[in-house]
Design a protein around this motif. Sequence first.
Motif, mmCIF file in Angstrom:
data_model
loop_
_atom_site.group_PDB
_atom_site.id
_atom_site.type_symbol
_atom_site.label_atom_id
_atom_site.label_comp_id
_atom_site.label_asym_id
_atom_site.label_seq_id
_atom_site.Cartn_x
_atom_site.Cartn_y
_atom_site.Cartn_z
ATOM 1 N N ILE A 102 0.861 -1.182 0.000
ATOM 2 C CA ILE A 102 0.000 0.000 0.000
ATOM 3 C C ILE A 102 0.898 1.233 0.000
ATOM 4 N N ARG A 103 0.767 2.062 -1.016
ATOM 5 C CA ARG A 103 1.595 3.251 -1.161
ATOM 6 C C ARG A 103 0.885 4.455 -0.549
ATOM 7 N N SER A 104 1.602 5.198 0.285
ATOM 8 C CA SER A 104 1.057 6.392 0.937
ATOM 9 C C SER A 104 1.725 7.634 0.370
ATOM 10 N N ARG A 105 0.941 8.595 -0.036
ATOM 11 C CA ARG A 105 1.443 9.810 -0.675
ATOM 12 C C ARG A 105 2.390 10.574 0.247
ATOM 13 N N ASN A 106 3.370 11.223 -0.361
ATOM 14 C CA ASN A 106 4.315 12.068 0.373
ATOM 15 C C ASN A 106 4.245 13.472 -0.221
ATOM 16 N N CYS A 107 3.993 14.468 0.612
ATOM 17 C CA CYS A 107 3.858 15.838 0.102
ATOM 18 C C CYS A 107 5.206 16.525 -0.086
ATOM 19 N N ARG A 108 6.298 15.811 0.224
ATOM 20 C CA ARG A 108 7.629 16.417 0.120
ATOM 21 C C ARG A 108 8.517 15.654 -0.861
ATOM 22 N N ALA A 109 9.395 16.391 -1.481
ATOM 23 C CA ALA A 109 10.484 15.802 -2.253
ATOM 24 C C ALA A 109 11.735 15.836 -1.379
ATOM 25 N N CYS A 110 12.763 15.111 -1.788
ATOM 26 C CA CYS A 110 13.991 15.062 -0.983
ATOM 27 C C CYS A 110 15.199 15.355 -1.849
ATOM 28 N N VAL A 111 16.134 16.122 -1.309
ATOM 29 C CA VAL A 111 17.398 16.387 -1.981
ATOM 30 C C VAL A 111 18.493 16.431 -0.913
ATOM 31 N N PHE A 112 19.618 15.810 -1.204
ATOM 32 C CA PHE A 112 20.706 15.814 -0.218
ATOM 33 C C PHE A 112 22.052 15.671 -0.915
ATOM 34 N N ALA A 113 23.092 16.038 -0.169
ATOM 35 C CA ALA A 113 24.461 15.924 -0.672
ATOM 36 C C ALA A 113 25.403 15.924 0.524
ATOM 37 N N TYR A 114 26.638 15.486 0.281
ATOM 38 C CA TYR A 114 27.646 15.432 1.333
ATOM 39 C C TYR A 114 28.654 16.570 1.150
ATOM 40 N N TYR A 115 29.067 17.141 2.284
ATOM 41 C CA TYR A 115 29.940 18.320 2.272
ATOM 42 C C TYR A 115 31.075 18.147 3.283
ATOM 43 N N ARG A 116 32.093 18.958 3.102
ATOM 44 C CA ARG A 116 33.139 19.138 4.114
ATOM 45 C C ARG A 116 33.084 20.573 4.619
ATOM 46 N N ASN A 117 33.811 20.815 5.713
ATOM 47 C CA ASN A 117 33.948 22.153 6.304
ATOM 48 C C ASN A 117 32.611 22.690 6.830
ATOM 49 N N VAL A 118 31.812 21.800 7.397
ATOM 50 C CA VAL A 118 30.572 22.188 8.072
ATOM 51 C C VAL A 118 30.655 21.679 9.505
ATOM 52 N N GLU A 119 30.548 22.579 10.465
ATOM 53 C CA GLU A 119 30.664 22.203 11.871
ATOM 54 C C GLU A 119 29.324 21.657 12.392
ATOM 55 N N VAL A 120 29.401 20.558 13.146
ATOM 56 C CA VAL A 120 28.221 19.968 13.777
ATOM 57 C C VAL A 120 28.545 19.758 15.251
ATOM 58 N N PRO A 121 27.690 20.220 16.179
ATOM 59 C CA PRO A 121 27.980 20.055 17.605
ATOM 60 C C PRO A 121 28.144 18.588 17.987
ATOM 61 N N GLY A 123 18.560 13.767 -5.622
ATOM 62 C CA GLY A 123 17.200 14.209 -5.337
ATOM 63 C C GLY A 123 16.176 13.273 -5.932
ATOM 64 N N TYR A 124 15.023 13.241 -5.328
ATOM 65 C CA TYR A 124 13.909 12.479 -5.886
ATOM 66 C C TYR A 124 12.619 13.205 -5.550
ATOM 67 N N ARG A 125 11.768 13.280 -6.557
ATOM 68 C CA ARG A 125 10.528 14.026 -6.412
ATOM 69 C C ARG A 125 9.530 13.303 -5.524
ATOM 70 N N ASP A 126 9.469 11.991 -5.655
ATOM 71 C CA ASP A 126 8.418 11.254 -4.963
ATOM 72 C C ASP A 126 9.008 10.052 -4.246
ATOM 73 N N TYR A 127 8.708 9.918 -2.969
ATOM 74 C CA TYR A 127 9.186 8.783 -2.180
ATOM 75 C C TYR A 127 8.059 8.364 -1.238
ATOM 76 N N PRO A 128 7.049 7.692 -1.772
ATOM 77 C CA PRO A 128 5.927 7.290 -0.916
ATOM 78 C C PRO A 128 6.337 6.194 0.070
ATOM 79 N N SER A 129 5.709 6.175 1.222
ATOM 80 C CA SER A 129 5.867 5.050 2.144
ATOM 81 C C SER A 129 5.129 3.856 1.565
ATOM 82 N N ILE A 130 5.652 2.665 1.793
ATOM 83 C CA ILE A 130 5.031 1.434 1.310
ATOM 84 C C ILE A 130 4.829 0.501 2.486
ATOM 85 N N THR A 131 3.586 0.111 2.722
ATOM 86 C CA THR A 131 3.243 -0.793 3.823
ATOM 87 C C THR A 131 2.604 -2.043 3.233
#
Length: 425
Positions: free
Chosen positions: A177-196, A266-274
Motif C-alpha cells: 500500500i503506497r502512501s502519498r508524500n507531500c515532500r520531495a527530498c534532496v541531499f548531498a555530502y559536504y566538508r567544512n561544516v561544523e556539527v555540535p 534528489g527524488y521528487r516522490d518517495y511514498p511510504s510502502i506498507t
Amino acid sequence: MNDDYDVVIVGAGLAGCTAAILLGRAGARVALLEAHRNPDTYKRLCTSSIRSSALPIMRRTGLDKLIEDAGGVPSHDGYLTPYGWLRTPRTNDRPPHGYNIRRETLDPLARAAAAEVPQVDLILGAKVRELSKDADGRVDGVEATVLGAQRSLRAKLVIGADGRHSKIADLAGLRGIRSRNCRACVFAYYRNVEVPADQTMRIWLTMPEIVSVGAMDDGQVVLAGLLDKPTYEAAEDKEAALLAAYAGLSDGPDLSRAERVSDVIGYRDYPSITRPRITVPGLALVGDAAMSADPAEGAGLGWAMQTAEWLSDAVTPALLAGNATGIDAGARKYQRLHRFRLWPHQAQIVDLSLRPKLSIVMKVLLSAAVYDSWVGVRVTKAVTRNASMFTALNPVFLVRALYAANQVRRAAEKAAPTPATAQLL
C-alpha cells in the motif's frame, strides 16, 4: 555445485547481511544473493543515520565495532520544534546512541562481515527470475541467473531483502500500500561544516520543509532537505534549493566554507510502502522489502537490522530441525511482531508525510516535550523507536502532556496575544 541451502536471502544490503550473519552463526547454510557484481556497491538514496533502537542488534552482530573502526559517528539527535530545541536525553532505559555512517562505507562493510561467516555463501551477480515451489505450493527456492548462468537454488526458507521495490514481494503476491508524500527530498555530502558533538544529527521542523545536518564518517556532513514539492519542482538548481532551505534557520549551520564532495541526489516522490502481509509459506520479507518509510525520521536502516533479527530468531529452531511447518509458524509469529512493533510508528510517519503543517497531536506532544523534561524523555523514546507510539495513550502521560502543552499555550498568549500566536497550538 551444491545449490541446496537452509536459507536463500535475496538482497545483500543491510537487512540481508544482518539476517545472513545471524542465521549463519546459528548453524544454517545460507546463500546470500546480490544482483550487483561489485561487492562495494551501495544504496545511494539514503541519508545514512541509524536510530539508537538498533544499537542492540549492532552489538549482537559486531557491526557496531566495525562501524566505529570505519569512522562511524555516534548519533545524538536534536530537533528544533516551533517551541524550542528537543534534545534526546541519555537515560538508562534506552541505548545511548545510534550511528551516522555513509552507505558507501556501511554497505561494503556489512557485506564483508556476512561473507566472513563460514556458513554464508555470498553470490554476486545473481538476479532472481522466479520462485520455485514444491508440490504443495510452498516456496522452496529461487530460479536465478548468476553471472549469465542459470541456477536453481533450493532452500527451506527464502528471505526477500531486496528493497522497497521488491521483486520477491511481487513474485510472492505480497502487495504494498503506497502512501502519498507531500515532500520531495534532496541531499548531498559536504566538508567544512561544523556539527555540535552533542547533536551529531540535527533536524529542523520548519514546516512544510524539514531539513537536517548529520556528521558522518571521513569528516563529511550530510545536508538533507525534505522540500515541499512545488519548491523542488520549480528549482532549476537542486543544490541551490537545498542550501536555500538552511538560510535563516535558528541555530543553523555555517555553510560559508561548505565544500560539496558528492553528487546532489534528489527524488521528487518517495511514498511510504506498507505491506499487509510479509510472509507466505516458505518465504518472508525483511527491511524495506517488508515496509518502507518516508526518510524524514530515519527509520529505514534501524528497521532493516531489527526486522532481520526478529525473523531470524523466530525461525532458527525450526530451520535447524528441518521442520517446514515450524518455519512457517515462526515466520507468521515474526509477521505479528512486525505489525505490533512497527505499524504504529509507520502510521505516525505516514501522517507526517501527508501534512504540510504539524497536526494538533504533534503540536501538543512537541510543545509538552520541550516544556516538561519528563514528557520529553518519553516522546524522544518513541521518536527513536525505543518505545511504542502507544505511549501517548498512557493516561498519566496524556494528562501531563496536555497540562504542559496548555502551559506553553498560555505563555505564548501572554507574550503576544495575537491571532498569530494562537496558531502555536
